[in-house]
Write an enzyme that holds these catalytic residues in place. Sequence first.
Site, PDB file in Angstrom:
ATOM      1  N   HIS A  17      12.210  -9.026 -10.614  1.00 59.30           N
ATOM      2  CA  HIS A  17      11.041  -9.555  -9.899  1.00 59.30           C
ATOM      3  C   HIS A  17      11.173 -11.070  -9.715  1.00 59.30           C
ATOM      4  CE1 HIS A  17       8.675  -6.061 -11.925  1.00 59.30           C
ATOM      5  NE2 HIS A  17       8.861  -5.730 -10.660  1.00 59.30           N
ATOM      6  N   LYS A  41      -3.158   3.834 -13.402  1.00 58.53           N
ATOM      7  CA  LYS A  41      -1.744   3.880 -13.805  1.00 58.53           C
ATOM      8  C   LYS A  41      -1.576   3.670 -15.308  1.00 58.53           C
ATOM      9  CE  LYS A  41       1.897   2.711 -10.531  1.00 58.53           C
ATOM     10  NZ  LYS A  41       2.760   1.589 -10.079  1.00 58.53           N
ATOM     11  N   SER A 128      10.446  -2.117 -14.341  1.00 62.29           N
ATOM     12  CA  SER A 128       9.510  -2.322 -15.455  1.00 62.29           C
ATOM     13  C   SER A 128       9.469  -1.085 -16.335  1.00 62.29           C
ATOM     14  CB  SER A 128       8.109  -2.616 -14.920  1.00 62.29           C
ATOM     15  OG  SER A 128       8.099  -3.811 -14.203  1.00 62.29           O
TER      16      SER A 128
END
Length: 161
Positions: A17, A41, A128
């Site tokens: 990122h 989520k 991630s």
Amino acid sequence: MRRAVYPGSFDPVTLGHLDIISRSSKMVDELVVGVLNNSSKNPLFSVEERVTMLEEVTRHLPNVTIRSFDGLLVDFARQCGARTVIRGLRAITDFEYELQMSQTNRIMCPELDTIFLTTDLRYAYLSSSTVREVGRYGGDLSAFVPQKILEQVYKKFREVQ
Ligand code: ADP
């Protein structure tokens, strides 16, 4: 002024990122990193923690700001006054989803264009979710997340054990 948004979950922010943030920040006057506040989520890090970590790792980039958002990306981009969305492409598996998303966004907001940056090869495998998986089992995360937030990420994994 050319302003772009770079949206994502950043749960947590990775070196992949950060690479996209630093490269795209050179292409625009202002880059707004949008942290999606998506409680469905069930993120590992709260949205406030994700914003703070992004602020720490982008402090050296003066034209980058961090904001959280709920709801549709097109609405967030409008609120920011941005006509460009930045997304990273790691592999062909990202492509189909990203293409569909960017086309949907253009139907809803025709003036909004998406620019895709291909990932740096060093981070092509990185996500991630990989970080969360390795972290949960106590693995070394120094090749995956920026040094500045490493301790904070380890601390979170100790807390959730
Ligand atoms: P992740 O898939 O890691 O959970 P996000 O939902 O936070 O990531 O994704 C935000 C954006 O960052 C997406 O455009 C995604 O393709 C991109 N991205 C994620 N990981 C990398 C990486 N290692 N290299 C380049 N871009 C990435």
